[in-house]
Structures are given as C-alpha cells and as structure tokens.
Design a protein around this motif. Structure first.
Motif, PDB file in Angstrom:
ATOM      1  N   GLY A   1      -1.152  -4.788   1.283  1.00 11.18           N
ATOM      2  CA  GLY A   1      -0.195  -4.208   0.345  1.00 11.18           C
ATOM      3  C   GLY A   1       0.391  -2.943   0.933  1.00 11.18           C
ATOM      4  N   ALA A   2       1.659  -2.672   0.617  1.00 10.89           N
ATOM      5  CA  ALA A   2       2.299  -1.469   1.163  1.00 10.89           C
ATOM      6  C   ALA A   2       3.398  -0.990   0.236  1.00 10.89           C
ATOM      7  N   SER A   3       3.588   0.329   0.236  1.00 15.42           N
ATOM      8  CA  SER A   3       4.694   0.898  -0.537  1.00 15.42           C
ATOM      9  C   SER A   3       5.432   1.877   0.343  1.00 15.42           C
ATOM     10  N   ALA A   4       6.744   1.981   0.133  1.00 15.25           N
ATOM     11  CA  ALA A   4       7.540   2.877   0.970  1.00 15.25           C
ATOM     12  C   ALA A   4       8.518   3.675   0.119  1.00 15.25           C
ATOM     13  N   GLY A   5       8.648   4.946   0.480  1.00 17.92           N
ATOM     14  CA  GLY A   5       9.681   5.787  -0.125  1.00 17.92           C
ATOM     15  C   GLY A   5       9.502   6.095  -1.597  1.00 17.92           C
ATOM     16  N   THR A   6       8.241   6.190  -2.071  1.00 13.08           N
ATOM     17  CA  THR A   6       8.052   6.531  -3.483  1.00 13.08           C
ATOM     18  C   THR A   6       8.054   8.046  -3.659  1.00 13.08           C
ATOM     19  N   LYS A   7       8.527   8.503  -4.832  1.00 14.71           N
ATOM     20  CA  LYS A   7       8.678   9.945  -5.063  1.00 14.71           C
ATOM     21  C   LYS A   7       7.825  10.465  -6.206  1.00 14.71           C
ATOM     22  N   THR A   8       7.221   9.572  -6.980  1.00 17.85           N
ATOM     23  CA  THR A   8       6.504  10.045  -8.176  1.00 17.85           C
ATOM     24  C   THR A   8       5.097   9.460  -8.314  1.00 17.85           C
ATOM     25  N   VAL A   9       4.668   8.657  -7.381  1.00 19.63           N
ATOM     26  CA  VAL A   9       3.328   8.065  -7.497  1.00 19.63           C
ATOM     27  C   VAL A   9       2.343   9.023  -6.829  1.00 19.63           C
ATOM     28  N   ARG A  10       1.388   9.527  -7.607  1.00 18.98           N
ATOM     29  CA  ARG A  10       0.498  10.559  -7.082  1.00 18.98           C
ATOM     30  C   ARG A  10      -0.292  10.100  -5.870  1.00 18.98           C
ATOM     31  N   ASN A  11      -0.870   8.902  -5.953  1.00 23.92           N
ATOM     32  CA  ASN A  11      -1.688   8.390  -4.855  1.00 23.92           C
ATOM     33  C   ASN A  11      -1.124   7.070  -4.322  1.00 23.92           C
ATOM     34  N   PRO A  12      -0.269   7.155  -3.330  1.00 24.34           N
ATOM     35  CA  PRO A  12       0.372   5.934  -2.813  1.00 24.34           C
ATOM     36  C   PRO A  12      -0.608   4.869  -2.307  1.00 24.34           C
ATOM     37  N   ILE A  13      -1.787   5.267  -1.866  1.00 23.60           N
ATOM     38  CA  ILE A  13      -2.737   4.247  -1.375  1.00 23.60           C
ATOM     39  C   ILE A  13      -3.198   3.363  -2.537  1.00 23.60           C
ATOM     40  N   ASN A  14      -3.291   3.953  -3.747  1.00 22.17           N
ATOM     41  CA  ASN A  14      -3.664   3.147  -4.919  1.00 22.17           C
ATOM     42  C   ASN A  14      -2.558   2.139  -5.241  1.00 22.17           C
ATOM     43  N   LEU A  15      -1.317   2.586  -5.046  1.00 18.09           N
ATOM     44  CA  LEU A  15      -0.182   1.693  -5.276  1.00 18.09           C
ATOM     45  C   LEU A  15      -0.220   0.540  -4.264  1.00 18.09           C
ATOM     46  N   ALA A  16      -0.477   0.876  -3.003  1.00 21.80           N
ATOM     47  CA  ALA A  16      -0.541  -0.167  -1.970  1.00 21.80           C
ATOM     48  C   ALA A  16      -1.605  -1.208  -2.337  1.00 21.80           C
TER      49      ALA A  16
ATOM     50  N   SER B   1       0.322  -8.386  -7.082  1.00 19.37           N
ATOM     51  CA  SER B   1       1.702  -8.864  -6.943  1.00 19.37           C
ATOM     52  C   SER B   1       1.727  -9.979  -5.893  1.00 19.37           C
ATOM     53  N   PRO B   2       2.780 -10.780  -5.951  1.00 22.94           N
ATOM     54  CA  PRO B   2       2.867 -11.837  -4.929  1.00 22.94           C
ATOM     55  C   PRO B   2       3.454 -11.311  -3.629  1.00 22.94           C
ATOM     56  N   HIS B   3       3.706  -9.984  -3.565  1.00 25.84           N
ATOM     57  CA  HIS B   3       4.386  -9.403  -2.402  1.00 25.84           C
ATOM     58  C   HIS B   3       3.440  -8.557  -1.558  1.00 25.84           C
ATOM     59  N   VAL B   4       3.912  -8.201  -0.383  1.00 24.26           N
ATOM     60  CA  VAL B   4       3.142  -7.295   0.479  1.00 24.26           C
ATOM     61  C   VAL B   4       3.711  -5.885   0.396  1.00 24.26           C
ATOM     62  N   MET B   5       5.032  -5.761   0.348  1.00 24.27           N
ATOM     63  CA  MET B   5       5.627  -4.427   0.442  1.00 24.27           C
ATOM     64  C   MET B   5       6.698  -4.211  -0.621  1.00 24.27           C
ATOM     65  N   LEU B   6       6.562  -3.087  -1.348  1.00 27.46           N
ATOM     66  CA  LEU B   6       7.585  -2.707  -2.323  1.00 27.46           C
ATOM     67  C   LEU B   6       8.105  -1.333  -1.929  1.00 27.46           C
ATOM     68  N   SER B   7       9.366  -1.061  -2.304  1.00 23.43           N
ATOM     69  CA  SER B   7       9.906   0.239  -1.905  1.00 23.43           C
ATOM     70  C   SER B   7      10.662   0.914  -3.045  1.00 23.43           C
ATOM     71  N   GLY B   8      10.819   2.242  -2.911  1.00 19.11           N
ATOM     72  CA  GLY B   8      11.666   3.053  -3.784  1.00 19.11           C
ATOM     73  C   GLY B   8      11.432   2.861  -5.267  1.00 19.11           C
ATOM     74  N   ALA B   9      12.550   2.789  -6.000  1.00 22.47           N
ATOM     75  CA  ALA B   9      12.502   2.726  -7.464  1.00 22.47           C
ATOM     76  C   ALA B   9      11.712   1.512  -7.958  1.00 22.47           C
ATOM     77  N   GLY B  10      11.861   0.395  -7.276  1.00 22.91           N
ATOM     78  CA  GLY B  10      11.143  -0.813  -7.686  1.00 22.91           C
ATOM     79  C   GLY B  10       9.641  -0.620  -7.588  1.00 22.91           C
ATOM     80  N   ALA B  11       9.200   0.016  -6.520  1.00 21.32           N
ATOM     81  CA  ALA B  11       7.760   0.273  -6.342  1.00 21.32           C
ATOM     82  C   ALA B  11       7.261   1.202  -7.443  1.00 21.32           C
ATOM     83  N   GLU B  12       8.117   2.151  -7.841  1.00 16.73           N
ATOM     84  CA  GLU B  12       7.713   3.082  -8.901  1.00 16.73           C
ATOM     85  C   GLU B  12       7.617   2.383 -10.258  1.00 16.73           C
ATOM     86  N   THR B  13       8.547   1.476 -10.522  1.00 15.58           N
ATOM     87  CA  THR B  13       8.480   0.696 -11.768  1.00 15.58           C
ATOM     88  C   THR B  13       7.186  -0.115 -11.786  1.00 15.58           C
TER      89      THR B  13
END
Ligand code: ASP
Length: 364
Positions: free
Chosen positions: A142-157, A164-176
């Motif tokens: 799992g991976a996230s890129a370019g997030t601005k409001t998620v405190r701990n991005p590793i938890n998001l990853a 999710s059925p995906h590996v990588m989410l970015s920006g606003a979509g990752a934040e949603t």
C-alpha cells in the motif's frame, strides 16, 4: 547385407551407451552443483536471529562538526525509543507489519525527521507527504502520495493495502479514503516546524542567487542535502514474515506534485519472504531509476547473492554510477541485518532477538 545390419546395430548400441554414460555424468554434475548450492544455502539457513528489526531516519551529509551534543543526543534517544517499540512487538510474537507501522509512527510524530510532524516544505509552502508499506508474506502493498492532512501517512499506506483494491492513492482522493477509514486527520498547520520552514527559505534564497535552472536544481548539493530525514523500518517476525515501510515529506522546495521513491513499491520499499525487506532513503529520483529496493531482492533471488553483497552492489556501485546518493536498511529471511549507505551519515539502529542494540549516525 546381413553383415552390414549387424554392424549398424553394434554402432547404434555403442552410441546409446556413450549417450547414456554422458547423460549420467551430466546428472552427476548437476547433482554436484545442486549439492554445492544446498551446502552454501545451509550455512545461511541457520537463522542468525529469530526476529530482527532495523530502522533509518534518513541518509545524507550528516557530519559531526555540524551537530550539537544536544541534537545528537536527541536523535539517538528518538531512534532508540522508536526501535524499542517495534522490538517489543516482535519479542511478544507480534507481526512484522505491526512492528514496522508502530515504529515508524514514533518517528513520524517527532519533528526531528522529515516525515509526519517534521516533513519538509514544498515550493508552495505546503507539506506533501508520501509513504508505503509492504507485506513480504503476500507481496501485498500500500502507498500514499502527496497527502496534506493525514497525520500518520504510514497508517494510510497500510489501510490502503488492507482495505482497498488498490496499491497507491494520491492527493485529495487518498485523503478522502483516509477520512472514510477513520484515520487521524489534522489541520495542515500541524506539519509546520520552524526549522523546516527556514530550510525552504534558505533553499529559495540560494536558488534565486544562483539563478539555477529548474531542471538542474536537484543537482546542486545545497539543494539536494536539504531533503534528508526520511524514516523507514524493516522487520522479520517470529513467524518468518518480513515487512518494510517508508515515510517521508520528500524534498525541500519540491514542486509540480513531485513524488519521490518513498511511496514507490520496488524503489523506496520492498519485502518478499523469499528474500528480504528493504527501506530506502536518499535522492529519490535516482532510487526510482535504479529500482533500489527490488533490485536488492532480485540480486538475491536470481543471482543468489547474500543480502550484504546485494546491498553493496546497488548502493555502492549502481546508484553512485547513476549520480545518486543515499542508503538502505534491510533484513533477510534469516534475520541478517544490513545498513548500507554511500553518504557521510545515516541515522540508523538495529536490534536482534537477543536485544542487542546498535545505533549510529555517522559513517564509523
Ligand atoms: N528519498 C526521499 C525522496 O526523495 C528523500 C529522503 O530519503 O530523504 O523523497
């Protein structure tokens, strides 16, 4: 005619014997080779550690002369605090994924590192964070890129990997996605630290003075050295599962939605139970082009190199030949640990199943 047929029969028989003999010989040779392989395997097969954990807090021009004793002590203490969190999880039979995530959380929550709270600033004065995690037992990632409001991005990853059925989410979509999965969201001002903000001003002033061309800005040492402090963790648990994770703010003054190697599976992070787990830190553009983390695993898988040999090959030969610098931490399926870098320093620590702690900043 009869005589001729008899002769032919004899010739054929002789031929068959020769072929049979030589194929036996080939089989013998093959057996010998595979025995040799097994022999060298079996020397490695003895686990050096039932479980192991290694962390980094970034590699770069980290020189003792630029460090105050207080700052050095603060780094050493935070590295030790972080690795002990993961070590305790592993010691009690917890998973390598939990160890990686929780250990990285400690470093993300510290302003000392370029990840989470201490993330560097973009050219626009924002903080855009990248992270990734990989499970060596399933090759899920799992991976996230370019997030601005998620405190701990590793938890998001990790949540992306598991939910999710995906590996990588970015920006606003990752934040949603993060909000939908109840991850902690903070105001973007949470990521403000005076030190990192001053670094941005410094780089901008420097760039203006030098009138550096945008295309070559990253080649300037003052600019490239302002990115360091990415964090990463790799672990082997008691169940034989490997995991790796990396989290970063990227590069000071980055623009155009620049994404580095940290959230790229195979470049910044890779884990495979058959080989090793790797987390990278350094000049992301080169780590992407050299596919550093996967390359180390591939050298082990396809060329039977040891972890140490593979890491050396990629970090001391391949990356510098391209023009890049940085380092990696890694652990193999036997618990062997490696901390390889081609820079002046790398914040790092490791612990094995005996609780032996090694911790370092500079080259020696
Ligand atoms: N590799 C990171 C990046 O390029 C930076 C670092 O490791 O310090 O985004």
């Amino acid at each position: 005619m009869l005589k001729f047929t008899e002769k032919m029969k004899k010739v054929i028989l002789l031929f068959t014997i020769i072929i049979a003999f030589s194929s036996c010989k080939n089989k013998e040779e093959l057996r010998a080779i595979s025995k040799k392989e097994t022999a060298s395997d079996s020397t490695e097969v003895q686990k050096t550690s039932e479980f192991s954990i290694v962390i980094h807090g970034g590699a770069g021009t980290i020189l003792k002369k630029n460090m105050t004793p207080e700052k050095e002590a603060a780094y050493l203490a935070k590295l030790e605090e972080a690795i002990r969190v993961g070590y305790n999880i592993l010691r009690h039979g917890g998973s390598s994924l939990d160890a990686v995530e929780k250990t990285i959380n400690v470093m993300e929550d510290s302003p000392l590192f370029n990840a989470g709270k201490g993330a560097v600033f973009t050219n626009a004065g924002t903080n855009e964070l990248d992270a990734s995690i990989m499970d060596g037992s399933t090759l899920n990632a799992g991976a996230s890129a370019g997030t601005k409001t998620v405190r701990n991005p590793i938890n998001l990853a990790r949540t992306i990997m598991e939910n999710s059925p995906h590996v990588m989410l970015s920006g606003a979509g990752a934040e949603t996605f993060a909000k939908e999965h109840d991850l902690e969201i903070v105001d973007s001002s949470y990521f403000y630290t005076e030190d990192r903000f001053q670094s941005l001003q410094h780089v901008k002033e420097y760039e203006a003075k030098k009138q550096t061309d945008d295309k070559t800005a990253f080649y300037d040492s003052t600019i490239k050295d302002s990115k360091f402090g990415t964090v990463g963790c790799v672990a082997l648990d008691k169940h034989g599962n490997l995991a790796a994770g990396t989290s970063t703010g990227g590069m000071t003054n980055k623009r155009w939605g620049r994404i580095g190697d940290a959230p790229i599976i195979g470049a910044g992070t890779y884990a495979n139970n058959n080989t090793c787990a790797v987390s990278s830190t350094g000049w992301g553009e080169f780590f992407i082009r050299a596919m550093v983390a996967h390359d180390i695993s591939a050298l082990m898988e396809y060329k039977a190199l040891s972890l140490k040999e593979a890491a050396k090959e990629v970090i001391q030969e391949k990356v510098p030949h391209l023009g890049g610098d940085g380092g990696i931490i890694a652990v193999d399926k036997y618990g062997n640990m490696v901390m390889e870098f081609n820079t002046a320093g790398m914040y790092r620590a490791s612990m094995n199943d005996e609780g032996k702690l090694t911790i370092g900043i500079y080259k020696n």
